[in-house]
Design a protein around this motif. Sequence first.
Motif, PDB file in Angstrom:
ATOM      1  N   ASN A   1      20.022  23.323  -8.496  1.00 39.60           N
ATOM      2  CA  ASN A   1      18.388  23.278  -8.066  1.00 39.60           C
ATOM      3  C   ASN A   1      18.068  23.843  -9.583  1.00 39.60           C
ATOM      4  N   ALA A   2      17.006  24.233  -9.647  1.00 33.28           N
ATOM      5  CA  ALA A   2      16.606  24.930 -10.892  1.00 33.28           C
ATOM      6  C   ALA A   2      14.822  25.462 -10.819  1.00 33.28           C
ATOM      7  N   ALA A   3      15.149  26.152 -11.609  1.00 30.70           N
ATOM      8  CA  ALA A   3      13.437  27.207 -11.619  1.00 30.70           C
ATOM      9  C   ALA A   3      13.984  28.345 -12.527  1.00 30.70           C
ATOM     10  N   PRO A   4      12.740  28.429 -13.472  1.00 32.36           N
ATOM     11  CA  PRO A   4      12.797  29.153 -14.331  1.00 32.36           C
ATOM     12  C   PRO A   4      13.262  30.513 -13.891  1.00 32.36           C
ATOM     13  N   ASP A   5      13.293  31.145 -12.760  1.00 32.23           N
ATOM     14  CA  ASP A   5      14.338  32.890 -12.993  1.00 32.23           C
ATOM     15  C   ASP A   5      15.298  32.047 -13.127  1.00 32.23           C
ATOM     16  N   SER A   6      15.680  30.909 -12.136  1.00 31.26           N
ATOM     17  CA  SER A   6      17.338  30.831 -12.558  1.00 31.26           C
ATOM     18  C   SER A   6      17.922  29.873 -13.659  1.00 31.26           C
ATOM     19  N   MET A   7      17.086  29.510 -14.475  1.00 33.54           N
ATOM     20  CA  MET A   7      17.484  29.150 -15.610  1.00 33.54           C
ATOM     21  C   MET A   7      17.423  30.389 -16.524  1.00 33.54           C
ATOM     22  N   LYS A   8      16.668  31.401 -16.527  1.00 32.79           N
ATOM     23  CA  LYS A   8      17.213  32.473 -17.489  1.00 32.79           C
ATOM     24  C   LYS A   8      18.518  33.466 -16.637  1.00 32.79           C
ATOM     25  N   ALA A   9      18.634  32.953 -15.772  1.00 35.60           N
ATOM     26  CA  ALA A   9      20.180  33.407 -15.152  1.00 35.60           C
ATOM     27  C   ALA A   9      20.796  32.958 -15.666  1.00 35.60           C
ATOM     28  N   SER A  10      21.205  31.355 -15.835  1.00 37.10           N
ATOM     29  CA  SER A  10      21.878  30.468 -16.606  1.00 37.10           C
ATOM     30  C   SER A  10      22.180  30.031 -18.069  1.00 37.10           C
TER      31      SER A  10
ATOM     32  N   GLY B   1      18.260  19.919 -17.817  1.00 40.01           N
ATOM     33  CA  GLY B   1      16.916  18.811 -17.123  1.00 40.01           C
ATOM     34  C   GLY B   1      15.562  19.230 -16.641  1.00 40.01           C
ATOM     35  N   ASP B   2      14.398  18.823 -16.227  1.00 35.88           N
ATOM     36  CA  ASP B   2      13.709  19.278 -15.754  1.00 35.88           C
ATOM     37  C   ASP B   2      13.852  20.181 -14.003  1.00 35.88           C
ATOM     38  N   MET B   3      13.275  21.043 -14.640  1.00 35.05           N
ATOM     39  CA  MET B   3      12.932  21.511 -13.469  1.00 35.05           C
ATOM     40  C   MET B   3      11.353  20.834 -12.715  1.00 35.05           C
ATOM     41  N   LEU B   4      11.994  20.214 -11.323  1.00 37.75           N
ATOM     42  CA  LEU B   4      10.636  19.384 -10.396  1.00 37.75           C
ATOM     43  C   LEU B   4      10.146  20.801  -9.482  1.00 37.75           C
ATOM     44  N   GLU B   5       9.608  19.828  -8.432  1.00 39.15           N
ATOM     45  CA  GLU B   5       8.164  20.674  -8.026  1.00 39.15           C
ATOM     46  C   GLU B   5       7.359  21.628  -8.048  1.00 39.15           C
ATOM     47  N   LEU B   6       7.047  22.242  -9.537  1.00 38.93           N
ATOM     48  CA  LEU B   6       6.901  23.412 -10.209  1.00 38.93           C
ATOM     49  C   LEU B   6       5.145  22.757 -10.630  1.00 38.93           C
ATOM     50  N   GLY B   7       5.015  22.102  -9.638  1.00 37.39           N
ATOM     51  CA  GLY B   7       2.917  21.506  -9.517  1.00 37.39           C
ATOM     52  C   GLY B   7       2.080  21.479 -10.797  1.00 37.39           C
ATOM     53  N   LYS B   8       0.919  22.294 -10.557  1.00 36.03           N
ATOM     54  CA  LYS B   8      -0.153  21.360 -12.358  1.00 36.03           C
ATOM     55  C   LYS B   8       0.371  22.774 -13.713  1.00 36.03           C
ATOM     56  N   ASN B   9       1.134  23.589 -13.163  1.00 32.98           N
ATOM     57  CA  ASN B   9       1.777  24.713 -14.471  1.00 32.98           C
ATOM     58  C   ASN B   9       2.963  24.033 -15.234  1.00 32.98           C
ATOM     59  N   SER B  10       3.451  23.029 -14.414  1.00 35.81           N
ATOM     60  CA  SER B  10       4.989  22.741 -14.846  1.00 35.81           C
ATOM     61  C   SER B  10       5.206  22.662 -16.570  1.00 35.81           C
TER      62      SER B  10
ATOM     63  N   HIS C   1       8.090  25.134 -18.017  1.00 32.79           N
ATOM     64  CA  HIS C   1       9.397  24.261 -19.306  1.00 32.79           C
ATOM     65  C   HIS C   1       8.923  25.200 -20.547  1.00 32.79           C
ATOM     66  N   ARG C   2       7.845  25.106 -20.970  1.00 41.60           N
ATOM     67  CA  ARG C   2       7.949  26.075 -22.089  1.00 41.60           C
ATOM     68  C   ARG C   2       8.395  27.178 -22.369  1.00 41.60           C
ATOM     69  N   ASN C   3       7.952  28.187 -21.086  1.00 42.28           N
ATOM     70  CA  ASN C   3       8.573  29.227 -21.371  1.00 42.28           C
ATOM     71  C   ASN C   3       9.944  28.987 -21.261  1.00 42.28           C
ATOM     72  N   VAL C   4      10.895  28.563 -20.063  1.00 41.35           N
ATOM     73  CA  VAL C   4      12.143  28.691 -20.157  1.00 41.35           C
ATOM     74  C   VAL C   4      12.409  28.421 -21.906  1.00 41.35           C
ATOM     75  N   GLY C   5      12.233  27.073 -22.412  1.00 38.36           N
ATOM     76  CA  GLY C   5      12.427  27.056 -24.078  1.00 38.36           C
ATOM     77  C   GLY C   5      12.240  28.628 -24.882  1.00 38.36           C
ATOM     78  N   GLU C   6      11.315  29.053 -24.480  1.00 35.76           N
ATOM     79  CA  GLU C   6      11.347  30.592 -24.953  1.00 35.76           C
ATOM     80  C   GLU C   6      12.724  31.472 -24.740  1.00 35.76           C
ATOM     81  N   TYR C   7      12.922  31.378 -23.672  1.00 34.51           N
ATOM     82  CA  TYR C   7      14.184  32.062 -22.589  1.00 34.51           C
ATOM     83  C   TYR C   7      15.245  31.153 -23.713  1.00 34.51           C
TER      84      TYR C   7
END
Length: 308
Positions: free
Chosen positions: A187-196, A214-223, A227-233
């Motif tokens: 699975n993937a979401a910003p918090d778990s991305m940062k953890a990994s 890969g993509d983080m799915l089911e994040l809605g209109k601010n997806s 994703h940009r925030n994770v790129g900053e991580y």
Amino acid sequence: FGLDSSYEAAVIEMGMSHQGEISRMSMSCQPDVAAITNIGISHIENLGTQENILKAKLEILDGAAYDAPLILCRDDKLLAGVQLHSDRKVYYYSVSKKDCDVYASGVKTVDNSITFTINYEGGKIAAQINCLGEHNVKNALAAFCVGLALDIPPEDIVKGIAQFKPEGLRQNVTVIDGVTYIVDCYNAAPDSMKASLSVLSQAQAEGKRICVLGDMLELGKNSKTYHRNVGEYVAASKADLLYCFGEDSKCYIEGAEKKGFAKENCRHFESRDDLAAALKEVVAKGDAVLFKGSRGMKLEEVFNALTK
């Protein structure tokens, strides 16, 4: 679940994507101890806000007895503010806040493990986990709280914690032909991305650190923003190369470059086959490679193609 009278206890994960789902599971399981580890933004497309996610997760108490202990992470701002209108015992844990029931100190990374001291009301005890990442220290503290709530001796709790090893597609670290692979494709979401990414940064690597996202799915209109925030991580981590797969994953590159990550070290791919082929050209002995994305992105197929 295959549970029968030969078992003394069961640990049940209650996942959800809509309100009401955890309530039904809690009513079925009737938990003796309940734990909530964090409030992220997974499934925010369905639930709308983090506050609604908190409400959905607190449904874990719906089937619990009035005196069943609740275990919460005080490092999470939303969980730290939970107000319960009952006399239920709440155990708070933290990796830094010393006013909690249980907290960690002296955290050190040794090879591919972490040692630390667990501080609790009855004293302190040395602990070790055979995995990386601050989030796993938090998980160990949550487990310690569960043990305390069930009157398990602290010495036995830390022995159990030391036996844990990630399996399957959840931050499974394996070394093949001198390359360290971190396979975290469940699975993937910003918090778990940062953890990994923290695990990738802590992993022993004499060569390059490569993140394959890969993509983080089911994040809605601010997806795209997430994703940009994770790129900053990524830019803030020790990663050397960023390889991406998926439509929104292009935003990882935008976020990373915004924070100074070298453009020539970023690549986007339209297919898993092209991604695997490119990785075969750059991965070398001594490197560490992270595979992280939502379940639907199937990045484990890229890992399998790379290592077969």
